[in-house]
Design a protein around this motif. Structure first.
Motif, PDB file in Angstrom:
ATOM      1  N   GLY A  67       0.927  -1.316  -0.002  1.00  0.00           N
ATOM      2  CA  GLY A  67      -0.128   0.444   0.102  1.00  0.00           C
ATOM      3  C   GLY A  67       0.755   1.101  -0.079  1.00  0.00           C
ATOM      4  O   GLY A  67       0.067   2.452  -0.375  1.00  0.00           O
ATOM      5  N   GLY A  70       2.928   5.624   3.958  1.00  0.00           N
ATOM      6  CA  GLY A  70       2.367   6.084   4.710  1.00  0.00           C
ATOM      7  C   GLY A  70       1.062   5.450   4.915  1.00  0.00           C
ATOM      8  O   GLY A  70       1.063   5.825   5.707  1.00  0.00           O
ATOM      9  N   VAL A  71       1.653   5.040   3.911  1.00  0.00           N
ATOM     10  CA  VAL A  71      -0.687   3.535   4.237  1.00  0.00           C
ATOM     11  C   VAL A  71       0.248   2.665   5.562  1.00  0.00           C
ATOM     12  O   VAL A  71      -0.782   2.784   6.659  1.00  0.00           O
ATOM     13  N   ALA A  74       0.782   5.131   8.679  1.00  0.00           N
ATOM     14  CA  ALA A  74      -1.079   5.621   9.377  1.00  0.00           C
ATOM     15  C   ALA A  74      -1.694   4.519  10.270  1.00  0.00           C
ATOM     16  O   ALA A  74      -2.643   5.374  10.973  1.00  0.00           O
ATOM     17  N   LEU A  77      -0.169   4.624  13.581  1.00  0.00           N
ATOM     18  CA  LEU A  77      -0.450   5.455  14.147  1.00  0.00           C
ATOM     19  C   LEU A  77      -2.501   5.419  14.540  1.00  0.00           C
ATOM     20  O   LEU A  77      -2.937   5.635  15.353  1.00  0.00           O
ATOM     21  N   ASN A  78      -2.888   4.771  13.822  1.00  0.00           N
ATOM     22  CA  ASN A  78      -4.095   4.385  13.766  1.00  0.00           C
ATOM     23  C   ASN A  78      -4.590   2.785  14.833  1.00  0.00           C
ATOM     24  O   ASN A  78      -5.407   2.483  14.649  1.00  0.00           O
ATOM     25  N   GLN A  97       2.697  13.084  16.486  1.00  0.00           N
ATOM     26  CA  GLN A  97       1.464  12.479  16.181  1.00  0.00           C
ATOM     27  C   GLN A  97       1.342  10.853  17.033  1.00  0.00           C
ATOM     28  O   GLN A  97       0.758  10.661  18.201  1.00  0.00           O
ATOM     29  N   GLN A 160       3.134   7.482  -6.113  1.00  0.00           N
ATOM     30  CA  GLN A 160       1.869   8.519  -5.345  1.00  0.00           C
ATOM     31  C   GLN A 160       2.509   8.784  -3.808  1.00  0.00           C
ATOM     32  O   GLN A 160       3.299   8.389  -3.204  1.00  0.00           O
ATOM     33  N   SER A 161       1.961   9.484  -3.035  1.00  0.00           N
ATOM     34  CA  SER A 161       2.445  10.436  -2.164  1.00  0.00           C
ATOM     35  C   SER A 161       2.407   9.621  -1.389  1.00  0.00           C
ATOM     36  O   SER A 161       2.718   9.423  -0.047  1.00  0.00           O
ATOM     37  N   THR A 162       1.751   8.728  -0.859  1.00  0.00           N
ATOM     38  CA  THR A 162       1.660   7.652  -0.332  1.00  0.00           C
ATOM     39  C   THR A 162       2.690   6.374  -0.142  1.00  0.00           C
ATOM     40  O   THR A 162       2.880   5.654   0.393  1.00  0.00           O
TER      41      THR A 162
END
Lengths: 308, 297
Positions: A67, A70-71, A74, A77-78, A97, A160-162
């Motif tokens: 993915g 970044g995926v 994230a 963090l989640n 964060q 992509q930015s991910t």
């Protein structure tokens, strides 16, 4: 009347099936499991590592998905995963964060990667300077003839930015926002496929993607040697000695991040130790990446020592 | 003795179930809208409505300061939608006219399900076919070095929307009263004139509704555009430029955002914009259909 009987029969079967299924689930002993997610550059490598690891540790349940870095970060963090693959360092903002969410992020260096610049095999370019690559991706150089090629428009392919590769390449090579003209592709493989079909294309991918299944450089794309500046020699990312010695200008460590220190002897700790073992490093080399250098290893050992 | 009770039960239970299902559908529509609104409204506040809709640069993860303008994304969606509609419309309408006016009943019974079956092609398969065959073809025809652009995406999206448009147009044309046709033919007109001057005008608003529904399908399409539209951030200047429609942008970026961050809110604001656009289109379609029904009565 018949219908009512039928209705209730189905209802009861449904309820019993539900109870049976849920009970069955809770009575089986809980398997040790790991959820790993993130970088597309790392996903194949980590899957190979997991496969070898599971041969020695049957019964564990480990899932690896991609993915983009970044995926993965994230998801970390989640609070959705146990280990995030990332081909870039976590940013200060992200660490903050994490702190706010009560996580104590741990960093582990998995391997080293030489990011490869690829073009179509018919492109006459022999080498590029870091500065030229930066200008191409910034959109300042838009024609191949400006760097010694044909009089054709440069078509930029990027991630992509991910993607951690997207962020790393931007922060360390381009050092500016990418040209908005850049085509954003889904993964390393998509860039390889696009560049091999596009005579004017240029792309950047992890070194694991420029070799075929026999660990030989692919013939349908051209890997461009890169020089730091005009005085230095251009080096190919396929030259593993040069990458290890730090002579290839776009080499980088690739990481794995943990939300907390793992427990002693947990599945996660054993897996990380396996990655650092001789067998693990062998798999890393086979996948086209380079093993970690001494400095990386020291950092990893320091981290593993903290596990109590 | 039991009989009366039975009737009561078997009458009321379905009524209850169907009523609850219908209520649930409406409830979910309202809650989706509220969810989008609550999640996205923070972005409007922080970014500012003007910058959000009129800025041409969307780059929340910029090297410098993030920028939040979705105008290029809206332009991408519009270019693909308009182009796809222009492609799907003539085909859809021709198919509908053929099926309802020209084809024999047997032919119609065979062809209509076949055309509707196009709708069952998963859009990821269409995207893959586009990537492998259509994009190289477009590149060759227009002498481009690659075919990842708005035109390629539009053609594929048009194929995806074709069954919706063709099938609903056909239903509308078939529902035009036979008396209209008979009256027209009795005046000595040809079949073609009857179709052109009587059947199509009589079906007018229904046809527009069919097109609107097709448009809703086109705007919402995500997978195809994600795969073949190129997704570059630059403002598109021609239909041979790569574009990044709103749907693709959400699909790409939602995976990397931390829940609750400004970027997350921004993506929901884009979702809200998209929802409102399709909602208005569907509403217009609905109004037109109802107007048509009241004409007939």
């Amino acid at each position: 009347m018949k219908k009512i009987i039928l209705f209730f029969t189905i209802l009861f079967i449904g309820i019993f099936a539900f109870i049976f299924l849920t009970q069955n689930q809770s009575t089986t002993p809980k398997k040790e499991s790991l959820v790993i997610k993130g970088s597309d550059t790392e996903v194949q490598l980590v899957s190979n590592l997991v496969e070898a690891f599971l041969e020695k540790n049957p019964g564990a349940d480990i899932s690896v998905t991609g993915g983009g870095s970044g995926v993965g970060i994230a998801a970390l963090l989640n609070g959705e995963i146990d280990l995030a693959n990332s081909s870039r360092k976590m940013e200060d903002k992200e660490l903050e964060q994490a702190k706010n969410k009560g996580l104590e992020i741990q960093e582990f260096i998995l391997a080293r990667d030489g990011l490869s610049i690829i073009v179509h095999p018919e492109n006459p370019i022999q080498q590029l300077l870091i500065d030229q690559i930066a200008k191409i991706y910034k959109g300042e150089i838009t024609n191949w003839k400006e760097v010694g090629g044909k009089d054709e428009k440069v078509i930029l392919y990027g991630r992509q930015s991910t993607s951690g590769t997207y962020v790393f390449f931007r922060n360390f090579v381009v050092q500016e926002d990418y040209s908005p003209e850049m085509l954003n592709m889904e993964g390393n493989q998509a860039i390889v496929d696009a560049v091999k079909a596009d005579k004017n294309g240029i792309g950047y991918v992890g070194v694991g993607y420029v070799k075929d299944e026999n660990n030989q450089p692919r013939s349908d794309i051209k890997i461009i040697p890169v020089a730091q500046d005009e005085k230095s020699e251009a080096v190919s990312p396929l030259n593993s000695e040069a990458v290890k010695q730090g002579k290839y200008p776009i080499a980088r460590p690739i990481f794995q991040y943990l939300p907390h220190l793992p427990q002693k002897n947990s599945l996660l700790e054993r897996f990380l130790r396996f990655e650092m073992s001789e067998q693990g490093q062998e798999i890393i080399k086979k996948a086209g990446f380079f093993s970690i250098n001494e400095e990386d290893e020291q950092k990893n050992q320091q981290f593993l020592k903290n596990i109590k | 003795m039991n009989f009366k009770k039975n009737v009561h039960f078997s009458e009321n239970l379905p009524r209850l179930i169907f009523g609850a299902t219908a209520a649930l559908t409406i409830l979910s529509l309202i809650s989706i809208f509220l969810f989008l609104l609550i999640s996205g409204v923070g972005a409007f506040k922080e970014i500012g409505i003007k910058e959000f809709f009129l800025g041409t640069n969307w780059n929340p993860t910029s090297f410098h300061t993030p920028s939040w303008g979705i105008f290029s994304l809206i332009a991408g969606t519009l270019i693909i939608s308009i182009l796809a509609l222009f492609i799907a419309l003539p085909f859809g309408l021709s198919i509908a006219i053929y099926l309802s006016e020209i084809a024999s009943p047997k032919m119609r019974e065979m062809l209509k399900p076949l055309i509707e079956m196009i709708a069952s092609i998963p859009s990821v398969v269409l995207g893959l076919l586009g990537l492998l065959f259509l994009a190289p073809l477009i590149a060759k025809i227009f002498h481009l070095s690659n075919g990842l652009n708005a035109l390629t995406a539009s053609i594929l999206v048009a194929i995806a929307a074709l069954p919706t448009i063709a099938s609903i147009c056909e239903d509308t044309l078939s529902s035009v009263s036979l008396r209209f046709r008979e009256a027209s033919l009795a005046l000595g007109t040809t079949k073609w004139t009857t179709i052109k001057k009587v059947v199509i005008p009589a079906a007018g608003s229904g046809l527009v509704a069919a097109i609107m529904l097709g448009l809703g399908r086109i705007i919402g399409e995500t997978m195809i555009v994600l795969m073949v539209a190129g997704n570059s951030r630059a403002f598109p200047h021609s239909f041979l430029d790569p574009v990044r429609p709103m749907t693709a942008n959400i699909a790409i970026e939602i995976k990397e955002v931390v829940v609750g961050s400004l970027h997350w809110q921004g993506l929901f604001a884009i979702g809200l914009t998209l929802f409102l656009i399709t909602f208005v289109i569907n509403l217009l379609a609905d109004i037109l259909v109802h107007r048509r029904h009241s004409y007939e009565n």
